[in-house]
Design a protein around this motif. Structure first.
Motif, PDB file in Angstrom:
ATOM      1  N   UNK A 154       0.829  -1.201   0.000  1.00  0.00           N
ATOM      2  CA  UNK A 154       0.000   0.000   0.000  1.00  0.00           C
ATOM      3  C   UNK A 154       0.866   1.255   0.000  1.00  0.00           C
ATOM      4  N   UNK A 155       2.003   1.197   0.722  1.00  0.00           N
ATOM      5  CA  UNK A 155       2.909   2.349   0.773  1.00  0.00           C
ATOM      6  C   UNK A 155       3.485   2.695  -0.576  1.00  0.00           C
ATOM      7  N   UNK A 156       3.855   1.680  -1.373  1.00  0.00           N
ATOM      8  CA  UNK A 156       4.379   1.938  -2.712  1.00  0.00           C
ATOM      9  C   UNK A 156       3.314   2.537  -3.618  1.00  0.00           C
ATOM     10  N   UNK A 157       2.079   2.069  -3.445  1.00  0.00           N
ATOM     11  CA  UNK A 157       0.975   2.618  -4.244  1.00  0.00           C
ATOM     12  C   UNK A 157       0.734   4.085  -3.900  1.00  0.00           C
ATOM     13  N   UNK A 158       0.834   4.420  -2.622  1.00  0.00           N
ATOM     14  CA  UNK A 158       0.692   5.809  -2.174  1.00  0.00           C
ATOM     15  C   UNK A 158       1.789   6.672  -2.790  1.00  0.00           C
ATOM     16  N   UNK A 159       2.992   6.165  -2.772  1.00  0.00           N
ATOM     17  CA  UNK A 159       4.116   6.907  -3.343  1.00  0.00           C
ATOM     18  C   UNK A 159       3.897   7.201  -4.826  1.00  0.00           C
ATOM     19  N   UNK A 160       3.346   6.226  -5.564  1.00  0.00           N
ATOM     20  CA  UNK A 160       3.104   6.439  -6.992  1.00  0.00           C
ATOM     21  C   UNK A 160       2.034   7.499  -7.215  1.00  0.00           C
ATOM     22  N   UNK A 161       1.012   7.517  -6.378  1.00  0.00           N
ATOM     23  CA  UNK A 161      -0.032   8.538  -6.495  1.00  0.00           C
ATOM     24  C   UNK A 161       0.556   9.932  -6.262  1.00  0.00           C
ATOM     25  N   UNK A 162       1.445  10.033  -5.265  1.00  0.00           N
ATOM     26  CA  UNK A 162       2.105  11.313  -4.981  1.00  0.00           C
ATOM     27  C   UNK A 162       2.974  11.737  -6.160  1.00  0.00           C
ATOM     28  N   UNK A 163       3.708  10.780  -6.714  1.00  0.00           N
ATOM     29  CA  UNK A 163       4.590  11.070  -7.857  1.00  0.00           C
ATOM     30  C   UNK A 163       3.787  11.599  -9.040  1.00  0.00           C
ATOM     31  N   UNK A 164       2.664  10.941  -9.342  1.00  0.00           N
ATOM     32  CA  UNK A 164       1.821  11.375 -10.465  1.00  0.00           C
ATOM     33  C   UNK A 164       1.261  12.766 -10.226  1.00  0.00           C
ATOM     34  N   UNK A 165       0.829  13.030  -9.000  1.00  0.00           N
ATOM     35  CA  UNK A 165       0.263  14.343  -8.685  1.00  0.00           C
ATOM     36  C   UNK A 165       1.306  15.446  -8.828  1.00  0.00           C
ATOM     37  N   UNK A 166       2.519  15.199  -8.316  1.00  0.00           N
ATOM     38  CA  UNK A 166       3.532  16.257  -8.294  1.00  0.00           C
ATOM     39  C   UNK A 166       4.134  16.519  -9.665  1.00  0.00           C
ATOM     40  N   UNK A 167       3.950  15.612 -10.602  1.00  0.00           N
ATOM     41  CA  UNK A 167       4.405  15.868 -11.961  1.00  0.00           C
ATOM     42  C   UNK A 167       3.423  16.757 -12.722  1.00  0.00           C
ATOM     43  N   UNK A 168       2.178  16.761 -12.279  1.00  0.00           N
ATOM     44  CA  UNK A 168       1.141  17.486 -13.012  1.00  0.00           C
ATOM     45  C   UNK A 168       0.633  18.736 -12.296  1.00  0.00           C
ATOM     46  N   UNK A 169       0.812  18.785 -10.998  1.00  0.00           N
ATOM     47  CA  UNK A 169       0.315  19.914 -10.207  1.00  0.00           C
ATOM     48  C   UNK A 169       1.456  20.522  -9.402  1.00  0.00           C
ATOM     49  N   UNK A 170       1.338  21.813  -9.110  1.00  0.00           N
ATOM     50  CA  UNK A 170       2.385  22.511  -8.369  1.00  0.00           C
ATOM     51  C   UNK A 170       1.864  22.940  -7.006  1.00  0.00           C
ATOM     52  N   UNK A 171       2.618  22.596  -5.979  1.00  0.00           N
ATOM     53  CA  UNK A 171       2.292  23.010  -4.622  1.00  0.00           C
ATOM     54  C   UNK A 171       3.136  24.228  -4.266  1.00  0.00           C
ATOM     55  N   UNK A 172       2.531  25.227  -3.666  1.00  0.00           N
ATOM     56  CA  UNK A 172       3.272  26.433  -3.316  1.00  0.00           C
ATOM     57  C   UNK A 172       2.635  27.111  -2.116  1.00  0.00           C
ATOM     58  N   UNK A 173       3.460  27.902  -1.425  1.00  0.00           N
ATOM     59  CA  UNK A 173       2.978  28.680  -0.283  1.00  0.00           C
ATOM     60  C   UNK A 173       3.834  29.937  -0.186  1.00  0.00           C
TER      61      UNK A 173
END
Length: 469
Positions: A154-173
């Protein structure tokens, strides 16, 4: 003839000078040199982007629901060294009270347990990461960037979801103090780091323009209620540790390596991370400084990290239980170095395996080896279980010998000021195997002459008046 004991007054004077030097080292090289407002801004900004990231994944992925995010590790403990560039978080999976059942499975390997899934809904959405009725733990497969599409936990699957999100979306503050944003260059593949994965962020100060690249270790964890069969007072190193565990009332379960458990598929690590944070924060500043000195001096270079910071933390926590010293850093530092040497000289040799990339070992003395450092929570649990060192122990002993000699020189100097010359006690040599091979021609005669580094033992005896062999 009995060994001549060092003059007490002379030793006191040397310890006084060394303590003054350590205080200067902490002030000029180890402690953060940012303003208080900038530190608060970095911490709040990293908290914000990590919480946003985890919340976004929860909203988009039905089988990954999280209840909260907890900052842990050195930034939470206030023991980070150099720059605030490493953060650690636990992402706590949202599970109903009776959703899972923790089964003690390792009486001999204390510190591990199996997680049986009880909730029918979880059984359905987590089916591909289960082994029978139990959640899979082992992450040896699927942790590689080359196999990132294969999810065995499950942890590896979570990591892949994070990887996909961060390639397409930008987090900023952005704030009045500084701004933090996703470092897209590093996040093309989010790296695995044990049970954690590490996205990268960049923080920029509005005051100075300084840019800090920040690695954030995120570890998915299951939180369950503490029960008597999980841990008892007799398991712990000191009653203080057990009291803190009981006060917290929770235990976390995270994935662990294949060789660290009785069952590579099902056995998960029991961790008391929030309790550790409280224990370290409750230590006096004196022992926190000792911990930071150990981290900076032993692991400050770019080579192989010989003793993980977690091992050094364990030694300092044990030491602080029975130490009333509050001022003399030199005394406690030397005692802790003695603890490190104790474990090194009582190491266990492992059977050597032929590895093409390690052919240079043919010319090296010593065997592969493992260390046994008992946990503060489970005395029968080795926190370095499964970690095999693939380079000669003599190499690291040589580093300690050089460090002890340098400290002796500092103790005898007229000034306790920090300069580049005195700093040969840190970052003077890499402890990586490649560096050792590169210096082998000039070191080989010395190593052959003394495979156990008797000079290092002699330094140890001179400092601590303790026989270690």
């Amino acid at each position: 003839m009995a060994d001549k004991k060092p003059d007490k007054n002379s030793e006191n004077e040397k310890n006084f000078k060394l303590t003054e030097y350590f205080h200067n080292l902490l002030k000029r090289r180890i402690n953060f040199r940012l303003t208080k407002k900038e530190m608060c801004d970095i911490i709040c900004s990293v908290d914000f982007v990590v919480e946003t990231l985890v919340a976004t994944i929860s909203s988009k992925v039905g089988w990954l629901q999280f209840s909260r995010v907890v900052r842990v590790g050195s930034m939470a403990e206030e023991t980070s060294v150099g720059h605030p560039n490493e953060f650690d978080y636990l992402a706590i999976l949202k599970i109903e009270a009776n959703g899972v059942q923790v089964e003690r499975a390792c009486e001999k390997n204390r510190g591990y347990a199996h997680v049986k899934i009880i909730d029918p809904g979880l059984k359905t959405i987590w089916a591909k990461w289960m082994d029978g009725e139990y959640l899979k733990s082992n992450f040896t497969r699927g942790h590689s960037d080359w196999l990132s599409g294969y999810f065995d936990t499950l942890g590896n699957a979570f990591r892949e979801e994070v990887c996909n999100f961060m390639q397409n979306d930008k987090l900023a503050c952005k704030t009045d103090i500084g701004e933090i944003e996703t470092d897209s260059f590093f996040n093309f593949h989010v790296k695995k780091h044990g049970p954690a994965f590490t996205p990268k962020f960049r923080w920029k100060s509005n005051r100075s323009g300084e840019i800090i690249t920040i690695g954030v270790d995120i570890t998915p964890a299951i939180e369950v209620e503490l029960t008597p069969d999980i841990i008892s007072e007799k398991d712990t190193y000191d009653p203080l540790f057990f009291r803190k565990v009981k006060e917290n009332g929770k235990v976390m379960l995270i994935s662990c390596r294949e060789k660290a458990s009785c069952d590579a598929k099902q056995c998960m690590c029991l961790v008391f991370t929030e309790t550790e944070v409280e224990l370290v924060r409750s230590m006096g500043q004196h022992h926190k400084d000792c911990y930071k000195l150990l981290k900076y001096i032993f692991n400050g270079g770019n080579g192989f990290t010989f003793l993980p910071s977690y091992a050094l933390k364990t030694l300092v926590l044990k030491h602080s239980c029975h130490c009333e010293e509050e001022e003399n850093l030199a005394v406690c530092f030397k005692t802790l170095v003695a603890s490190c040497l104790h474990y090194l000289f009582n190491r266990k040799a492992e059977e050597e395996k032929i590895e093409p990339s390690r052919l240079a070992r043919v010319f090296m003395p010593g065997d592969r080896f493992s260390l046994n450092i008992p946990s503060i929570f489970f005395g029968k649990h080795n926190i370095l279980r499964g970690k095999i060192y693939k380079f000669p122990c003599e190499q690291f002993l040589q580093e300690i010998e050089m460090m002890l000699e340098s400290i002796d020189n500092i103790s005898c100097r007229e000034t306790a000021e920090v300069d580049d010359k005195s700093l040969r006690i840190v970052n003077s040599r890499s402890t990586g195997a490649e560096a050792f091979v590169s210096t082998l021609p000039k070191l080989l005669p010395f190593v052959r002459k003394s495979t156990e580094l008797t000079k290092c033992v002699e330094c140890h005896r001179n400092y601590f008046n303790v026989k270690i062999l």
